[in-house]
Design a protein around this motif. Structure first.
Motif, mmCIF file in Angstrom:
data_model
loop_
_atom_site.group_PDB
_atom_site.id
_atom_site.type_symbol
_atom_site.label_atom_id
_atom_site.label_comp_id
_atom_site.label_asym_id
_atom_site.label_seq_id
_atom_site.Cartn_x
_atom_site.Cartn_y
_atom_site.Cartn_z
ATOM 1 N N GLY A 36 0.771 -1.238 0.000
ATOM 2 C CA GLY A 36 0.000 0.000 0.000
ATOM 3 C C GLY A 36 0.800 1.283 0.000
ATOM 4 N N ASN A 93 -3.532 -9.404 12.187
ATOM 5 C CA ASN A 93 -4.332 -10.399 11.480
ATOM 6 C C ASN A 93 -4.954 -9.822 10.212
ATOM 7 N N SER A 94 -5.406 -8.575 10.263
ATOM 8 C CA SER A 94 -5.948 -7.928 9.066
ATOM 9 C C SER A 94 -4.864 -7.764 8.004
ATOM 10 N N CYS A 95 -3.671 -7.309 8.430
ATOM 11 C CA CYS A 95 -2.567 -7.137 7.479
ATOM 12 C C CYS A 95 -2.164 -8.479 6.874
ATOM 13 N N TYR A 96 -2.074 -9.494 7.715
ATOM 14 C CA TYR A 96 -1.708 -10.831 7.227
ATOM 15 C C TYR A 96 -2.698 -11.302 6.161
ATOM 16 N N GLN A 97 -3.979 -11.165 6.418
ATOM 17 C CA GLN A 97 -5.000 -11.605 5.463
ATOM 18 C C GLN A 97 -4.973 -10.763 4.191
ATOM 19 N N GLU A 98 -4.922 -9.438 4.341
ATOM 20 C CA GLU A 98 -4.939 -8.541 3.179
ATOM 21 C C GLU A 98 -3.706 -8.732 2.314
ATOM 22 N N TRP A 99 -2.527 -8.733 2.934
ATOM 23 C CA TRP A 99 -1.294 -8.844 2.154
ATOM 24 C C TRP A 99 -1.129 -10.230 1.554
ATOM 25 N N SER A 100 -1.582 -11.264 2.245
ATOM 26 C CA SER A 100 -1.545 -12.622 1.675
ATOM 27 C C SER A 100 -2.421 -12.684 0.434
ATOM 28 N N ALA A 101 -3.604 -12.081 0.501
ATOM 29 C CA ALA A 101 -4.521 -12.079 -0.646
ATOM 30 C C ALA A 101 -3.927 -11.336 -1.837
ATOM 31 N N LYS A 102 -3.025 -10.400 -1.578
ATOM 32 C CA LYS A 102 -2.387 -9.630 -2.647
ATOM 33 C C LYS A 102 -1.087 -10.264 -3.124
#
Length: 149
Positions: A36, A93-102
């Motif tokens: 980001g 946890n939000s960063c892990y999920q968001e960045w993994s998805a990207k």
């Protein structure tokens, strides 16, 4: 390009992080599209504003007059690190999920280390990036000391 977007303090000092990269466009895309950041200069050097810091990226190369005995290159051994980028987040946890998805490649999911929740990922050149959220540290709880070797 606006002056306030560049790592150029009018007084005092400002800390940036320089990365020697194999492919500037690929690395720029990782730090902007996945994490980001905002590219404030695309090349020579590439500068990405990421939160309250800047990542500066350029290809490697041989010695220059101001570093006559130094050659720069991206990491060659992913199993060895002498330094790493440390990103502190409010919600790991939000960063892990968001960045993994990207497309970010994490070594493990976040792990509770008492003082913090922590995990690591690698950028396209193999640089290690720690992602951490202070938890127990905010109440004075410290992490366990490193194991004896």
């Amino acid at each position: 390009m606006r002056r306030e977007d560049l790592p150029a303090p009018q007084t005092g000092i400002l800390l940036t992080h320089f990365l020697t990269v194999a492919d500037v466009a690929r690395s720029r895309a990782f730090y902007t599209d996945v994490l980001g950041g905002e590219a404030v200069l695309d090349e020579n050097p590439c500068i990405v504003k990421l939160a309250n810091a800047w990542i500066i990226m350029n290809p490697g190369g041989g010695p220059t007059p101001d570093k006559p005995d130094v050659t720069l290159h991206p990491p060659s051994d992913p199993g060895t690190a002498t330094s790493f980028l440390n990103i502190r987040v409010a919600d790991i946890n939000s960063c892990y999920q968001e960045w993994s998805a990207k497309g970010a490649q994490f070594l493990t999911p976040p792990i509770d280390r008492k003082a913090e929740l922590r995990c690591y990922m690698r950028d396209p050149d193999g640089y290690l990036i720690e992602v951490g959220q202070s938890t127990g540290l905010l109440q004075g709880i410290l992490a366990d000391p490193p194991a004896e070797s």
